[in-house]
Design a protein around this motif. Structure first.
Motif, PDB file in Angstrom:
ATOM      1  N   ASN A 563       0.812  -1.222   0.000  1.00 18.36           N
ATOM      2  CA  ASN A 563       0.000   0.000   0.000  1.00 18.36           C
ATOM      3  C   ASN A 563       0.842   1.267   0.000  1.00 18.36           C
ATOM      4  OD1 ASN A 563      -2.436  -1.390  -0.102  1.00 18.36           O
ATOM      5  ND2 ASN A 563      -2.521  -1.621   2.134  1.00 18.36           N
ATOM      6  N   PRO A 564       1.862   1.405   0.895  1.00 15.92           N
ATOM      7  CA  PRO A 564       2.685   2.623   0.843  1.00 15.92           C
ATOM      8  C   PRO A 564       3.438   2.749  -0.480  1.00 15.92           C
ATOM      9  CG  PRO A 564       2.996   1.488   2.924  1.00 15.92           C
ATOM     10  CD  PRO A 564       2.232   0.558   2.053  1.00 15.92           C
ATOM     11  N   LEU A 565       3.967   1.609  -0.994  1.00 18.53           N
ATOM     12  CA  LEU A 565       4.729   1.657  -2.244  1.00 18.53           C
ATOM     13  C   LEU A 565       3.824   2.060  -3.418  1.00 18.53           C
ATOM     14  CD1 LEU A 565       7.354   1.175  -3.785  1.00 18.53           C
ATOM     15  CD2 LEU A 565       6.723  -1.249  -3.963  1.00 18.53           C
ATOM     16  N   LYS A 566       2.623   1.521  -3.455  1.00 19.80           N
ATOM     17  CA  LYS A 566       1.693   1.837  -4.547  1.00 19.80           C
ATOM     18  C   LYS A 566       1.350   3.327  -4.561  1.00 19.80           C
ATOM     19  CE  LYS A 566      -2.978   0.800  -6.207  1.00 19.80           C
ATOM     20  NZ  LYS A 566      -4.209   0.038  -5.962  1.00 19.80           N
ATOM     21  N   ILE A 567       1.042   3.870  -3.373  1.00 10.01           N
ATOM     22  CA  ILE A 567       0.658   5.288  -3.293  1.00 10.01           C
ATOM     23  C   ILE A 567       1.798   6.184  -3.751  1.00 10.01           C
ATOM     24  CG2 ILE A 567       0.078   7.147  -1.675  1.00 10.01           C
ATOM     25  CD1 ILE A 567      -1.420   5.017  -0.021  1.00 10.01           C
ATOM     26  N   GLU A 571       2.118   8.512  -7.125  1.00 13.91           N
ATOM     27  CA  GLU A 571       2.340   9.949  -6.994  1.00 13.91           C
ATOM     28  C   GLU A 571       3.558  10.383  -7.794  1.00 13.91           C
ATOM     29  OE1 GLU A 571       2.716  10.717  -2.877  1.00 13.91           O
ATOM     30  OE2 GLU A 571       0.557  10.629  -2.461  1.00 13.91           O
ATOM     31  N   LYS A 572       4.639   9.587  -7.709  1.00 10.74           N
ATOM     32  CA  LYS A 572       5.866   9.944  -8.420  1.00 10.74           C
ATOM     33  C   LYS A 572       5.670   9.863  -9.934  1.00 10.74           C
ATOM     34  CE  LYS A 572      10.313  10.841  -8.664  1.00 10.74           C
ATOM     35  NZ  LYS A 572      10.858  12.156  -8.266  1.00 10.74           N
ATOM     36  N   LEU A 573       4.990   8.814 -10.406  1.00 10.53           N
ATOM     37  CA  LEU A 573       4.831   8.590 -11.843  1.00 10.53           C
ATOM     38  C   LEU A 573       3.598   9.278 -12.412  1.00 10.53           C
ATOM     39  CD1 LEU A 573       5.717   4.779 -11.914  1.00 10.53           C
ATOM     40  CD2 LEU A 573       7.228   6.724 -12.334  1.00 10.53           C
ATOM     41  N   GLN A 574       2.762   9.821 -11.519  1.00 11.32           N
ATOM     42  CA  GLN A 574       1.539  10.519 -11.936  1.00 11.32           C
ATOM     43  C   GLN A 574       0.698   9.634 -12.860  1.00 11.32           C
ATOM     44  OE1 GLN A 574       2.591  14.350 -13.556  1.00 11.32           O
ATOM     45  NE2 GLN A 574       3.516  15.058 -11.639  1.00 11.32           N
ATOM     46  N   ASP A 678      11.137   7.581  -0.504  1.00 12.39           N
ATOM     47  CA  ASP A 678      11.721   8.319  -1.633  1.00 12.39           C
ATOM     48  C   ASP A 678      12.984   7.624  -2.117  1.00 12.39           C
ATOM     49  OD1 ASP A 678       9.728  10.184  -1.565  1.00 12.39           O
ATOM     50  OD2 ASP A 678      10.847  11.588  -0.303  1.00 12.39           O
ATOM     51  N   ASN A 679      13.788   7.141  -1.164  1.00  8.46           N
ATOM     52  CA  ASN A 679      15.020   6.435  -1.526  1.00  8.46           C
ATOM     53  C   ASN A 679      14.700   5.119  -2.235  1.00  8.46           C
ATOM     54  OD1 ASN A 679      17.772   5.892  -1.690  1.00  8.46           O
ATOM     55  ND2 ASN A 679      17.812   4.923   0.331  1.00  8.46           N
ATOM     56  N   VAL A 680      13.671   4.412  -1.760  1.00 10.79           N
ATOM     57  CA  VAL A 680      13.278   3.137  -2.374  1.00 10.79           C
ATOM     58  C   VAL A 680      12.808   3.371  -3.819  1.00 10.79           C
ATOM     59  CG1 VAL A 680      11.638   1.220  -2.266  1.00 10.79           C
ATOM     60  CG2 VAL A 680      12.687   2.092  -0.163  1.00 10.79           C
ATOM     61  N   ILE A 684      14.350   2.021  -7.431  1.00  9.47           N
ATOM     62  CA  ILE A 684      13.570   1.227  -8.405  1.00  9.47           C
ATOM     63  C   ILE A 684      13.686   1.836  -9.793  1.00  9.47           C
ATOM     64  CG2 ILE A 684      11.229   0.571  -9.077  1.00  9.47           C
ATOM     65  CD1 ILE A 684      10.598   0.317  -6.081  1.00  9.47           C
ATOM     66  N   LEU A 685      13.470   3.146  -9.874  1.00  7.48           N
ATOM     67  CA  LEU A 685      13.518   3.806 -11.185  1.00  7.48           C
ATOM     68  C   LEU A 685      14.914   3.751 -11.791  1.00  7.48           C
ATOM     69  CD1 LEU A 685      11.286   6.920 -10.397  1.00  7.48           C
ATOM     70  CD2 LEU A 685      10.663   4.872 -11.691  1.00  7.48           C
TER      71      LEU A 685
END
Length: 688
Positions: A563-567, A571-574, A678-680, A684-685
């Motif tokens: 859940n935290p990762l998905k949100i 948000e980051k990828l819009q 943010d670091n995680v 990933i990206l």
């Protein structure tokens, strides 16, 4: 050793006589004849045969007529002991020293009934091997024994005749004697470290009582209420500590405004828990010393009648436990003693003092909090009128924060009513720091304030080199210089830019900075490109992340990871698109698990492994890991709790050792990730 009659009759001007022998055997009736000017007599080393002859040698009214101080030490007193003490007390001596005596028969308490009594009596470190000082305690324990059919400390009575005889011959006579005679002249009674089975036996009896109101035996109360200064330190000699729980002790008929006791010393008596209140009328007690015990709790209203108390010494105890377990009651510890001038709480391992600890004590002059573990001044002192000393020596104060400075500076304010504010604070022997810029305001204040006591210039601080220096104006200037150094270096570089060497350094720095910035921009540019590809759904893979985990960890994964990762990813990828692959959600039903594993892994850019004990033991997790390893997928490793690397297959061990790991650690009932999301997401990206 023996002293014959008239042996010293020619020493008519002798004023002091000290006799110390390993065995002092015998004295005669006129052994001290002729010593009319003798004021000090000290005898030491008498054996069991010595008592009767000493009585004979001093009982005459014409012997030792000017004696002022008598000392008999390291002596054995038997049946004649009472006569010996009577003979001593009838002398005009002001001081009687009977410490280190041993007796089986001598009744000390009865010796205090004589009409004339010395001003000072010292029986410290003496051994009363009988069961009493006098009859009072014996009768008390007997009475309780009859009441409850309880046998205690060797007091066992089997016949009613014996009981009636005891009551008639002891209780009535004892009460009449006490009523008709008082200790009129006694100013100091030192009964410290006296050894008596009676004391230990009575205390053991009281320890068995709870939620009761008791009346102390007359004899015990008399010992602590018939002299101006009473010392009963170390009188309780038992391995068990004293824990009094929910007790009320009535001493109103003995300990009142008529009692002369002004100072009571009760050190080293293994007092631990004092949930007790003493019921008495107005007391003259001015000083109470309970130091060097093991006190963990003391009732704030223990002695509410002690309205004249000026000093209380609670040093060298364990009051930090009361502060930890009963913080509010600890804050009221001295609130009942509103006339206090001195309070001593040193050596109690206290880490914090409640803000309103001294709110009811406006007449305080001395507060001793030395040798604790305090790091700040958390208590309010604005209402105190005449404070002269706050002793904070030997604590753990490295710097006083703004709240602490405010609490202490109020004493120096124009509105303060303190008659003396100069040198109030003793702060030496603390690990004060003058090595960090954040301590600069405190060091400047410390160097300039008049509130700090500076005798001997013994306040030190540790500078940036680790050296102890005086915490004075020089220390403040050195610290200011260190804090200004970066700015000065910057100015020198700017001013020296015209010099070739400085220019070269500047160019190198600029190039390095530019290269770092360029690398940073390249990385950011690549990540931005990847984000755009994902937003346009042009990435080579359907999913950004494949979560590999054990089904036993599903609840943990959903709450803390998915859940935290998905949100944050969305948000980051819009994007609202589903970009995280979960086997349980994205495997097609009815198809082989192995095929679905391969297909979803191929459609995922990065594999996030949630290592746990369950993961290491799961066959399906190993299959997912092997497929991802074969496809050379990039891994991000998360570790839940503690795992044993020996539970992993060799290929998994290799990845575990090689890759950096993201840790989840338990904090109470929750798990905490040891990095930021943010670091995680950035990682990933970057791995796509």
């Amino acid at each position: 050793m023996s002293i014959r009659g008239n042996a010293m009759k020619n020493l008519v001007n002798l004023e002091e006589l000290h006799i110390s022998a390993e065995y002092l055997w015998f004295l005669y009736k006129n052994s001290f004849a002729g010593l009319d000017k003798l004021t000090i007599l000290s005898l030491s080393g008498g054996n069991q045969h010595f008592t009767a002859s000493l009585t004979s040698a001093i009982e005459s009214k014409n012997i030792l007529t000017n004696l002022e101080a008598f000392s008999i030490r390291n002596t054995v007193l038997l049946k004649q002991g009472k006569k010996t003490v009577k003979a001593i007390i009838t002398k005009p001596s002001k001081s009687l020293d009977m410490n280190f005596i041993t007796t089986d028969e001598f009744n000390f308490f009865q010796s205090l009934w004589f009409p004339k009594c010395p001003e000072k009596i010292n029986i410290s470190f003496s051994n009363f091997n009988n069961e009493y000082f006098g009859y009072g305690v014996n009768f008390f324990l007997l009475r309780e024994s009859f009441k409850s059919e309880y046998t205690h400390s060797g007091f066992s009575f089997i016949s009613s005749t014996h009981k009636d005889h005891y009551l008639r011959s002891h209780k009535l006579n004892f009460a009449k004697r006490i009523k008709s005679r008082r200790i009129k002249d006694l100013k100091v009674l030192d009964a410290s470290y006296v050894s008596s089975p009676m004391v230990n036996g009575y205390v053991q009896y009281v320890l068995e009582l709870k939620n009761k109101t008791i009346t102390l035996p007359l004899e015990i109360v008399t010992l602590v209420s018939r002299a101006e200064i009473v010392n009963i330190s170390g009188i309780y000699q038992h391995y068990k500590t004293i824990k009094l729980e929910s007790l009320s002790v009535s001493i109103v008929q003995y300990f009142s405004r008529h009692s002369p006791t002004r100072e009571l010393i009760v050190k080293n008596n293994r007092l631990e828990y004092l949930d007790v209140t003493f019921l008495c009328s107005e007391s003259k007690l001015e000083k109470l010393d309970l130091s060097s015990n093991v006190i963990e709790f003391i009732h704030p209203n223990m002695c509410s009648c002690c309205t004249k108390l000026l000093e209380i010494n609670l040093s060298s105890n364990n009051l930090f436990k009361m502060a930890e377990r009963n913080y509010s009651l600890f804050g009221q510890l001295i609130s009942s003693y509103q006339n206090l001038k001195n309070v001593i709480l040193s050596s109690n391992k206290l880490s914090e003092i409640p803000t309103e600890m001294f709110h009811e004590n406006m007449y305080l002059e001395q507060i001793d909090l030395s040798s604790n573990v305090l790091t700040k001044i958390s208590f309010n002192l604005g209402h105190v009128l005449n404070l002269k000393t706050i002793n904070l020596r030997n604590n753990r104060i490295s710097v006083l924060d703004q709240t602490s400075l405010t609490n202490i500076q109020i004493l120096n304010a124009p509105s303060s009513k303190s008659s003396q504010s100069f040198g109030i604070l003793k702060i030496n022997d603390n690990p004060i720091l003058c090595s960090e810029c954040k301590t600069l305001p405190f060091i400047k204040w410390l160097a300039s304030t008049s509130l700090v006591e500076r005798s001997g210039n013994n306040i030190f601080c540790k500078n940036h080199k680790g050296t102890r220096i005086h915490a004075d104006q020089n220390a403040a200037e050195q610290l200011q210089e260190e804090c200004d150094k970066p700015e000065r270096i910057k100015n020198v570089i700017i001013l020296s830019s015209v010099i070739p060497i400085a220019a070269t350094i500047l160019i190198v720095i600029s190039i390095c900075t530019w290269l770092r910035y360029r690398r940073y921009r390249l990385r950011r540019g690549k990540i931005e490109e990847k984000i755009k590809l994902i937003q346009r759904n042009q990435l080579d893979t359907r999913f950004v992340v494949f979560l590999s985990y054990s089904s036993e960890d599903t609840d943990f994964l959903n709450e803390y990871v998915y859940n935290p990762l998905k949100i944050r990813l969305q948000e980051k990828l819009q994007t609202e698109r589903d970009i995280i692959c979960l086997g349980d959600r994205h495997f097609q039903l009815g198809k082989p698990i192995n095929d679905e594993m391969v297909q979803t892994l191929q459609q995922s850019a990065v594999v996030l492994l949630l290592f746990s004990r369950n993961f290491c033991s799961s066959e399906f997790c190993r299959m997912e890991f092997d497929h991802a390893l074969f496809m050379k997928k990039p891994f991000i490793v998360m570790v839940k709790g503690e795992i044993d690397i020996n539970d992993m297959v060799p290929s998994m061990q290799e990845v575990f050792r090689r890759n950096t790991r993201l840790l989840w650690e338990r904090d109470g009932n929750i798990f905490v990730m040891k990095t930021s999301w943010d670091n995680v997401i950035f990682s990933i990206l970057e791995l796509i």
